[in-house]
Design an enzyme around this catalytic site. Structure first.
Site, PDB file in Angstrom:
ATOM      1  CG  HIS A 136     105.763  65.220  38.585  1.00  0.00           C
ATOM      2  ND1 HIS A 136     105.157  65.231  39.507  1.00  0.00           N
ATOM      3  CD2 HIS A 136     106.490  64.110  38.519  1.00  0.00           C
ATOM      4  CE1 HIS A 136     104.871  64.272  40.150  1.00  0.00           C
ATOM      5  NE2 HIS A 136     106.511  64.051  39.923  1.00  0.00           N
TER       6      HIS A 136
ATOM      7  CD  GLU B  65     100.674  68.136  37.167  1.00  0.00           C
ATOM      8  OE1 GLU B  65     100.050  68.149  37.216  1.00  0.00           O
ATOM      9  OE2 GLU B  65     101.966  67.693  36.562  1.00  0.00           O
TER      10      GLU B  65
ATOM     11  CB  CYS C 190     103.176  69.991  40.108  1.00  0.00           C
ATOM     12  SG  CYS C 190     104.138  68.463  39.514  1.00  0.00           S
TER      13      CYS C 190
ATOM     14  CB  CYS D 121     102.528  65.969  43.066  1.00  0.00           C
ATOM     15  SG  CYS D 121     103.658  67.057  41.860  1.00  0.00           S
TER      16      CYS D 121
END
Length: 151
Positions: free
Chosen positions: A52, A54, A85, A82
Site C-alpha cells: 500500500h 502508506e 496502514c 486501511c
C-alpha cells in the site's frame, strides 16, 4: 507550503499510478514542512498485497531517516488508510494523517476498507473470520526474556 500542497502530491501519485495500471492510492510523508518520502500503491507491480502507498512510504521514510520511529511525521494519503496502514502509523509514532477520499466515497468502486475495520473491531480469538489461536510447544519458554537480555 501547506497541507493542500502535499495532498496534491499524493493525489498526483495516485493518478500516475492509475495510468500505470495500478490502484488510485498515493502517500506523501512530511516532517517540518519537508517531504521525507512518497509512494504509490505497488500491488500491481510487486504482487504484494501489503504494498500500500502508506506502507511503502513509511518504509522509505524509515530507511531515509535511519529509524523505525517517525515521530513528527504527517501523512497525506489520497484515500482513507486501511487498518493495516493505520496500525503501521501507530507503531512508528506518526501522530497525524490526512486523506482526500473517504471509505464512503470509495465504496461504490470496491475501494472501501470499512468492512475490514468492522472485522478488526471484533475480538480476534474465535470471533473474526481469520482463525487466530495460540500454539506453543510444551518445551518452549523464554524467547522474550532472551530478547530483553540482549537489548
Amino acid at each position: 507550503m501547506g497541507g493542500q500542497h502535499f495532498m496534491r502530491q499524493a493525489l498526483a501519485l495516485a493518478r500516475a499510478n492509475v495510468a500505470d495500471g495500478g490502484r488510485p492510492f498515493g502517500a506523501v510523508l512530511v516532517r517540518d514542512g519537508e517531504v521525507i518520502a512518497r509512494a504509490a500503491n505497488g500491488i500491481h507491480r510487486d504482487h504484494d498485497p501489503t504494498a500500500h502507498a502508506e506502507l511503502l512510504a513509511i518504509r522509505a521514510a524509515s530507511a531515509a531517516l535511519g529509524s523505525p520511529r517517525l515521530d513528527g511525521v504527517v501523512v497525506y494519503a489520497s484515500g482513507h488508510p486501511c487498518p493495516m496502514c493505520l496500525a503501521a502509523m501507530h507503531l512508528c509514532g506518526i501522530a497525524e494523517a490526512w486523506f482526500a477520499y473517504s471509505n464512503e466515497e470509495g465504496e461504490p468502486y470496491g475501494l472501501s476498507t470499512a468492512p475490514l475495520y468492522a472485522e478488526m473491531a471484533r475480538p480476534p480469538v474465535r470471533h473474526q473470520r481469520l482463525r487466530l489461536r495460540s500454539l506453543r510447544p510444551e518445551e518452549e519458554q523464554g524467547l522474550y526474556a532472551e530478547w530483553s537480555a540482549r537489548r
